[in-house]
Design an enzyme around this catalytic site. Structure first.
Site, PDB file in Angstrom:
ATOM      1  N   SER A  58       0.863  -1.173   0.000  1.00 17.60           N
ATOM      2  CA  SER A  58       0.000   0.000   0.000  1.00 17.60           C
ATOM      3  C   SER A  58       0.897   1.219   0.000  1.00 17.60           C
ATOM      4  O   SER A  58       2.098   1.111   0.205  1.00 17.60           O
ATOM      5  CB  SER A  58      -0.898   0.020   1.239  1.00 17.60           C
ATOM      6  OG  SER A  58      -1.733   1.167   1.246  1.00 17.60           O
ATOM      7  N   CYS A 490       0.533  -5.258 -17.560  1.00 14.43           N
ATOM      8  CA  CYS A 490       1.140  -6.113 -16.533  1.00 14.43           C
ATOM      9  C   CYS A 490       2.429  -5.459 -16.031  1.00 14.43           C
ATOM     10  O   CYS A 490       3.319  -5.149 -16.831  1.00 14.43           O
ATOM     11  CB  CYS A 490       1.437  -7.499 -17.093  1.00 14.43           C
ATOM     12  SG  CYS A 490       2.347  -8.550 -15.916  1.00 14.43           S
TER      13      CYS A 490
END
Length: 544
Positions: A58, A490
């Protein structure tokens, strides 16, 4: 796993899938309630990473509201939460300049702490275990088990040791059934079992489609003169075009710099490369000087939910419930979701505790849904519900809408509709090639260089966990029309188009996967299925 009951069945009162902030806060709160009321509630947490924190990434500025509820004395404890935000800055970026603007009120972090969420989860895991919670890292929840009335009664872990050709290898181990009275899904964004059960029980029947973004992050050492402990910087604008939602972040903490970029997955150009955009961001003079003489020590990427209030599914189903980012509690205006993940876990634990003590025989923990809908967290998300879809019309219109929604406290009599991210892609013929910095292994990295920093690992001789549903679509649609968008979105070089025997084919490098889940979201035909690999595999984050 050694705890068994009669008939040699592994059984708990509550099984929690996912050892992130939501799952661990649920476990801690439930264990606290159990001890306070002298009840013997057996709690299990299954974590698919090799250890707690290994799959956690995060930004992260932590709003401590959830922790204050869960552990009121946490500031007196030995924690990895050390750096309080002392200064907020917000910049509009052009290619060469950074123009400082007033910090939007929702993005002010005077009470926040800059942390590695991976380290915070390691700490929470230790607290949970000290309270008697059984934590089993390295085990994935492969499928749900159902009772005679269709209710969930447990899960089965994924099997291990199956060879690439599908045969059982010499180290083969079958999946283990684990039974429970309540299953709590805390897998995070696009969790595999969560999505299966959402579809099985039609939990999205009364909500809008979810919106997503991809967040990428690098962690750098910080010793030069530009380092300022507790500095939080957010940016908008360059390197993204005015139609592409997203922005950058730079956090100074503990002698390190967290540098990242979040990009909404509703972007249109199929050749946007989020990893490349992060590398380009570092060419900006304002960013570059902060990294001079420093070393990149970590990298990671993860999809995140951005749909908010109108995309929250039904949270309760027969035999279980959904918490945290698996449900989609991120506040997109604040750029934060961890505090809501924690608070949802606390609410879930209280509801499950009361449910387990209830004399009424029911498999639905309905009080959880009701309490969430009456909570301050729910009201917070409702206030900002129109901010994210407001950016569909571009950056300037989005900021004007966000300003209106902020000053009116979200009291608009309307709720904007969310749109399908994957369907926003346009044909590659509409866009010129995009150019990114040449990798040098020091400041700018190839995807392969970055993947090495994640510690990711998958046994090569196992069935690929990335499945193309209809291989016939790949070349005529994905490649011919959209230019092969999976090779761009990706962030780990999993998908490559190569020439073999004079033909272009899609090669899948599954061992590179860092479990971001972007491919299960952005494929233009929803043609990629992300399955769980063997437990314990994937990234091994520690600084993210």
């Amino acid at each position: 796993m050694s705890q068994t009951t009669q008939n040699d069945q592994l059984s708990f009162d509550t099984v929690i899938i996912g050892g992130g902030a939501a799952g661990l806060c649920t476990a801690i709160r439930l264990a606290q309630k159990s001890q306070t009321h002298k009840k013997d509630i057996r709690i299990c947490v299954l974590e698919k990473g090799a250890q707690v924190g290994a799959h956690i990434i995060s930004g992260c500025i932590l709003n401590p509201e959830g922790l204050d509820q869960l552990l009121p004395n946490w500031r007196q404890m030995d924690t990895p939460i050390k750096t309080k935000v002392v200064k907020d800055r917000f910049y509009w970026m052009t290619k060469k300049h950074a123009y400082r603007l007033p910090v939007p009120p929702p993005m002010r972090n005077q009470d926040g702490y800059i942390v590695s969420l991976s380290k915070v989860c390691v700490w929470l895991g230790q607290i949970a275990e000290s309270l008697g919670v059984s934590i089993f890292p390295g085990y994935s929840a492969h499928k749900a088990l159902f009772g005679k009335d269709g209710e969930v009664i447990g899960i089965e872990t994924g099997e291990m040791g199956r060879l690439k050709n599908g045969d059982k290898g010499p180290q083969y181990q079958p999946g283990v059934p684990i039974y429970c009275k309540q299953l709590i899904l805390a897998e995070g964004c696009k969790g595999s079992l969560t999505e299966n059960l959402i579809n099985h029980f039609e939990l999205r029947k009364n909500c809008q489609i979810q919106n997503y973004a991809i967040g990428l992050k690098e962690v750098w050492t910080a010793k030069n003169k530009y380092y300022q402990e507790g500095l939080s910087i957010h940016s908008t604008g360059w390197p993204l075009d005015h139609k592409t939602y997203g922005g950058g972040f730079i956090y100074h903490y503990e002698g390190k710099i967290a540098l990242g970029l979040v990009i909404g997955l509703d972007y249109q150009p199929p050749n946007i490369d989020p990893h490349g955009e992060l590398q380009k961001l570092k060419t900006h003079p304002f960013i570059s000087r902060q990294l001079d003489g420093e070393q990149c020590i970590a990298y990671g990427a993860r999809a995140l939910n951005e749909g908010g209030y109108q995309a929250i599914p039904q949270l309760v189903f027969p035999g279980g419930l959904i918490v945290g980012c698996a449900a989609g509690f991120l506040n997109v205006a604040q750029l934060k979701g961890t505090h809501n993940a924690m608070k949802s876990g606390i609410i879930a634990a209280d509801a499950v505790f009361n449910h387990l003590q209830s004399p009424i025989s029911s498999t639905r923990c309905t009080n959880y849904q009701h309490t969430i809908e009456q909570s301050s967290m729910y009201r917070e998300l409702k206030k900002v519900r129109n901010i994210r879809p407001g950016f569909y019309r571009g950056r300037l219109a989005g900021f004007m809408n966000a300003a209106f929604e902020t000053v009116t406290f979200g009291l608009s009599p309307w709720t904007l509709r969310l749109e399908n991210d994957a369907k926003k892609l346009r044909p590659i013929a509409d866009y010129p090639p995009r150019h990114y910095p040449k990798p040098d292994g020091k400041r700018y990295f190839s995807k392969t260089d970055s993947v090495r920093l994640t510690g990711t690992n998958h046994t090569e001789d196992q069935p690929c966990h990335l499945v193309i549903k209809d291989p016939k679509r790949v070349i005529p649609i994905n490649y011919a029309i959209y230019g092969g968008p999976e090779q761009f979105y990706c962030p780990a070089n999993v998908y490559e188009y190569i020439k073999t025997n004079q033909k272009v084919v899609l090669q899948i490098n599954g061992q590179n996967c860092i479990h971001c889940k972007t491919c299960a979201i952005k494929d233009p035909g929803d043609n990629i299925e992300w399955l769980l690999p063997q437990g314990g595999e994937g990234p091994r984050y520690s600084e993210t």
